[in-house]
Every structure is written in C-alpha cells, then in structure tokens.
Design a protein around this motif. Structure first.
Motif, PDB file in Angstrom:
ATOM      1  N   HIS A   1      37.979  39.970  45.340  1.00 13.45           N
ATOM      2  CA  HIS A   1      38.808  41.184  45.371  1.00 13.45           C
ATOM      3  C   HIS A   1      38.827  41.896  44.029  1.00 13.45           C
ATOM      4  O   HIS A   1      38.831  43.120  43.968  1.00 13.45           O
ATOM      5  CB  HIS A   1      40.249  40.848  45.761  1.00 13.45           C
ATOM      6  CG  HIS A   1      40.421  40.562  47.198  1.00 13.45           C
ATOM      7  ND1 HIS A   1      41.301  39.625  47.648  1.00 13.45           N
ATOM      8  CD2 HIS A   1      39.831  41.074  48.307  1.00 13.45           C
ATOM      9  CE1 HIS A   1      41.252  39.567  48.962  1.00 13.45           C
ATOM     10  NE2 HIS A   1      40.372  40.430  49.388  1.00 13.45           N
ATOM     11  N   ARG A   2      38.835  41.127  42.946  1.00 13.92           N
ATOM     12  CA  ARG A   2      38.943  41.750  41.623  1.00 13.92           C
ATOM     13  C   ARG A   2      37.735  42.616  41.274  1.00 13.92           C
ATOM     14  O   ARG A   2      37.785  43.392  40.323  1.00 13.92           O
ATOM     15  CB  ARG A   2      39.188  40.706  40.538  1.00 13.92           C
ATOM     16  CG  ARG A   2      38.030  39.771  40.305  1.00 13.92           C
ATOM     17  CD  ARG A   2      38.251  38.813  39.168  1.00 13.92           C
ATOM     18  NE  ARG A   2      39.230  37.807  39.527  1.00 13.92           N
ATOM     19  CZ  ARG A   2      39.622  36.835  38.720  1.00 13.92           C
ATOM     20  NH1 ARG A   2      39.097  36.718  37.525  1.00 13.92           N
ATOM     21  NH2 ARG A   2      40.514  35.958  39.101  1.00 13.92           N
ATOM     22  N   ASP A   3      36.650  42.483  42.010  1.00 14.53           N
ATOM     23  CA  ASP A   3      35.491  43.343  41.768  1.00 14.53           C
ATOM     24  C   ASP A   3      35.722  44.765  42.259  1.00 14.53           C
ATOM     25  O   ASP A   3      35.013  45.679  41.849  1.00 14.53           O
ATOM     26  CB  ASP A   3      34.247  42.763  42.442  1.00 14.53           C
ATOM     27  CG  ASP A   3      33.778  41.495  41.756  1.00 14.53           C
ATOM     28  OD1 ASP A   3      33.762  41.455  40.516  1.00 14.53           O
ATOM     29  OD2 ASP A   3      33.442  40.538  42.471  1.00 14.53           O
TER      30      ASP A   3
ATOM     31  N   ASP B   1      42.258  46.079  41.036  1.00 14.59           N
ATOM     32  CA  ASP B   1      42.906  45.476  39.872  1.00 14.59           C
ATOM     33  C   ASP B   1      43.797  44.324  40.337  1.00 14.59           C
ATOM     34  O   ASP B   1      44.969  44.527  40.634  1.00 14.59           O
ATOM     35  CB  ASP B   1      43.724  46.531  39.118  1.00 14.59           C
ATOM     36  CG  ASP B   1      44.302  45.981  37.835  1.00 14.59           C
ATOM     37  OD1 ASP B   1      43.806  44.963  37.330  1.00 14.59           O
ATOM     38  OD2 ASP B   1      45.265  46.583  37.327  1.00 14.59           O
ATOM     39  N   THR B   2      43.213  43.135  40.444  1.00 16.64           N
ATOM     40  CA  THR B   2      43.931  41.962  40.914  1.00 16.64           C
ATOM     41  C   THR B   2      43.317  40.719  40.283  1.00 16.64           C
ATOM     42  O   THR B   2      42.200  40.768  39.769  1.00 16.64           O
ATOM     43  CB  THR B   2      43.854  41.869  42.466  1.00 16.64           C
ATOM     44  OG1 THR B   2      44.536  40.701  42.885  1.00 16.64           O
ATOM     45  CG2 THR B   2      42.432  41.822  42.950  1.00 16.64           C
TER      46      THR B   2
END
Length: 65
Positions: free
Chosen positions: A41-43, A46-47
C-alpha cells in the motif's frame, strides 16, 4: 490480495503466510491478468502498510522462504 500483519499480535510474516502469498501471486499470474510487479500500500498511498517486515520481503522480490 491480502496479508494480515499488524502492529501487535502477528507482526512478522511467517513462512506459511509468505508461501500462501507466493501461491496466490503465481495463481493470479497463471489464471488471471496479474502483472509481474508486487507492491505494498505504501507504494501508492502515504501509509506504513504492509509493515516493515512484509514490505522488506516484497522489495527483496517476494521469494519463497
């Protein structure tokens, strides 16, 4: 695809989880339209998901343990 690894309880992906993810990736590539790229998800957002240990495995090529 989903791997449940949190900040408490299961925080390190175990071999069973990693092998299940690889099985799912291989199945989707063979029987679906999944591409070669595997991301967390971080790709895209912003997580911190999917967490450092699982993300490190992804960045290292998502190989079987």
């Amino acid at each position: 695809m989903l791997a449940l690894v949190g900040s408490s309880g299961l925080t390190e992906p175990n071999d069973d989880l990693l092998n299940a993810l690889v099985d799912a990736i291989e199945y989707l590539r063979e029987h679906g339209d999944a591409g070669r790229e595997v991301k967390g998800h971080r790709d895209g957002y912003d997580t911190s998901c999917p967490g450092d240990p699982l993300y490190r495995w992804l960045r290292d090529g998502a190989e079987r343990p």
